[in-house]
Design a protein around this motif. Structure first.
Motif, PDB file in Angstrom:
ATOM      1  N   LEU A  15      -0.454 -11.200  -5.700  1.00 23.62           N
ATOM      2  CA  LEU A  15      -0.838  -9.888  -6.447  1.00 23.62           C
ATOM      3  C   LEU A  15       0.041  -9.981  -7.731  1.00 23.62           C
ATOM      4  CD1 LEU A  15      -0.762  -7.350  -3.780  1.00 23.62           C
ATOM      5  CD2 LEU A  15      -2.686  -8.263  -4.808  1.00 23.62           C
ATOM      6  N   GLY A  59       1.712   5.113   0.144  1.00 25.85           N
ATOM      7  CA  GLY A  59       0.304   4.746  -0.110  1.00 25.85           C
ATOM      8  C   GLY A  59      -0.665   5.677   0.337  1.00 25.85           C
ATOM      9  N   GLN A  63      -2.955   7.705  -2.201  1.00 34.39           N
ATOM     10  CA  GLN A  63      -4.385   7.972  -2.127  1.00 34.39           C
ATOM     11  C   GLN A  63      -5.080   9.397  -1.994  1.00 34.39           C
ATOM     12  OE1 GLN A  63      -4.705   5.051   1.181  1.00 34.39           O
ATOM     13  NE2 GLN A  63      -6.261   4.206  -0.093  1.00 34.39           N
ATOM     14  N   HIS A 124      -2.083   0.428 -11.726  1.00 33.79           N
ATOM     15  CA  HIS A 124      -2.324  -0.818 -10.875  1.00 33.79           C
ATOM     16  C   HIS A 124      -1.164  -1.032  -9.959  1.00 33.79           C
ATOM     17  CE1 HIS A 124      -6.357  -1.501 -12.587  1.00 33.79           C
ATOM     18  NE2 HIS A 124      -6.055  -1.710 -13.692  1.00 33.79           N
ATOM     19  N   LEU A 127      -1.533   0.980  -6.696  1.00 37.96           N
ATOM     20  CA  LEU A 127      -2.611   0.768  -5.942  1.00 37.96           C
ATOM     21  C   LEU A 127      -2.457  -0.603  -5.334  1.00 37.96           C
ATOM     22  CD1 LEU A 127      -5.590   1.884  -8.490  1.00 37.96           C
ATOM     23  CD2 LEU A 127      -4.471   3.124  -6.442  1.00 37.96           C
ATOM     24  N   ASP A 128      -1.847  -1.653  -6.040  1.00 38.77           N
ATOM     25  CA  ASP A 128      -1.568  -2.958  -5.468  1.00 38.77           C
ATOM     26  C   ASP A 128      -0.371  -2.957  -4.673  1.00 38.77           C
ATOM     27  OD1 ASP A 128      -3.773  -3.740  -6.528  1.00 38.77           O
ATOM     28  OD2 ASP A 128      -2.870  -4.976  -8.154  1.00 38.77           O
ATOM     29  N   LEU A 132      -1.925  -1.063  -1.241  1.00 36.87           N
ATOM     30  CA  LEU A 132      -2.367  -2.322  -0.562  1.00 36.87           C
ATOM     31  C   LEU A 132      -1.411  -3.117   0.240  1.00 36.87           C
ATOM     32  CD1 LEU A 132      -4.801  -4.211  -0.233  1.00 36.87           C
ATOM     33  CD2 LEU A 132      -4.133  -5.567  -2.001  1.00 36.87           C
ATOM     34  N   SER A 135      -0.257  -0.622   3.121  1.00 39.59           N
ATOM     35  CA  SER A 135      -1.220  -0.424   4.333  1.00 39.59           C
ATOM     36  C   SER A 135      -1.269  -1.898   5.208  1.00 39.59           C
ATOM     37  CB  SER A 135      -2.707  -0.176   4.065  1.00 39.59           C
ATOM     38  OG  SER A 135      -3.096  -1.245   3.051  1.00 39.59           O
ATOM     39  N   ILE A 136      -1.278  -3.043   4.152  1.00 39.64           N
ATOM     40  CA  ILE A 136      -1.378  -4.406   5.188  1.00 39.64           C
ATOM     41  C   ILE A 136      -0.114  -4.571   6.082  1.00 39.64           C
ATOM     42  CG2 ILE A 136      -1.364  -6.993   4.995  1.00 39.64           C
ATOM     43  CD1 ILE A 136      -3.291  -6.362   2.439  1.00 39.64           C
TER      44      ILE A 136
END
Length: 201
Positions: A15, A59, A63, A124, A127-128, A132, A135-136
């Motif tokens: 990323l 996160g 959102q 960004h 968001l990244d 992201l 959540s992962i």
């Protein structure tokens, strides 16, 4: 332990390595050998904080906060546009802003404020890094903190290599035209990201 650590390291690097506003600034400061340690530390520490917040569950809140994201997008786009325009001016007319093709020396305060702005005003990044990665990382259960550690180590490794390794390119930048090309590329990246932020509203 090893699996989430390596997963976080790999995803974090994938990323962060893509060229962006933050990387372009670190590269330029590294080439100029100005406040590199500070810039690397700020970028790596900021990523570690954002990754940790994502693993904690921020996160999901981001959102849901559409209005906040709009404000951050507009603020980030404005700052990136300003930075991109200055880079474009240096590329087109090096003497317009200063007489040194590499640019006038940047004060520590300005470098720190710019690094913080390029990190924390960039949607960004949220968001990244937060959404992201958070959540992962959450899918690893008890191993999510090892995932977070791996992602943070990826940031430290990348920014250290980019900031301090870029000095190897200095012979290439002994010519003023190389700085003009770099500034033109930085201008395209900054204004392109700003446009993408506004188009995403």
């Amino acid at each position: 332990m090893l699996v989430p650590l390596l997963a976080g390291l790999g995803l974090g690097l994938s990323l962060i390595i893509a060229i962006g506003a933050q990387n372009a600034f670190v590269l330029r400061q590294g080439l100029r050998r100005e406040h590199v340690g500070w810039i690397v530390a700020i970028c790596a520490a900021s990523d570690a904080i954002l990754i940790t917040l994502g693993i904690w569950g921020l996160g999901a809140l981001i959102q849901a906060a559409d209005a906040l994201l709009v404000v951050v997008r507009i603020g980030g786009a404005a700052f990136l546009t300003w930075y991109g325009v200055r880079s474009a001016i240096r590329a087109a007319r090096p003497g317009a802003l200063d007489t040194n093709p590499a640019g006038a020396p940047t004060s520590l305060r300005t470098a720190i404020v710019t690094a913080l702005a390029l990190t924390w005003l960039n949607p960004h990044v949220y968001l990244d890094t937060v959404v992201l990665l958070g959540s992962i990382g959450a899918t690893y259960g008890d191993g999510r903190w090892w995932f977070a550690l791996g992602a943070a180590l990826g940031s430290v490794a990348w920014f250290t290599a980019l900031g301090f390794g870029s000095r190897l390119l200095r012979p290439l930048f002994a010519r003023p035209v190389a700085w003009r090309i770099l500034d033109a590329l930085i201008a395209v990246v900054m204004i392109g990201i700003a446009a993408s932020l506004l188009l995403g509203l």
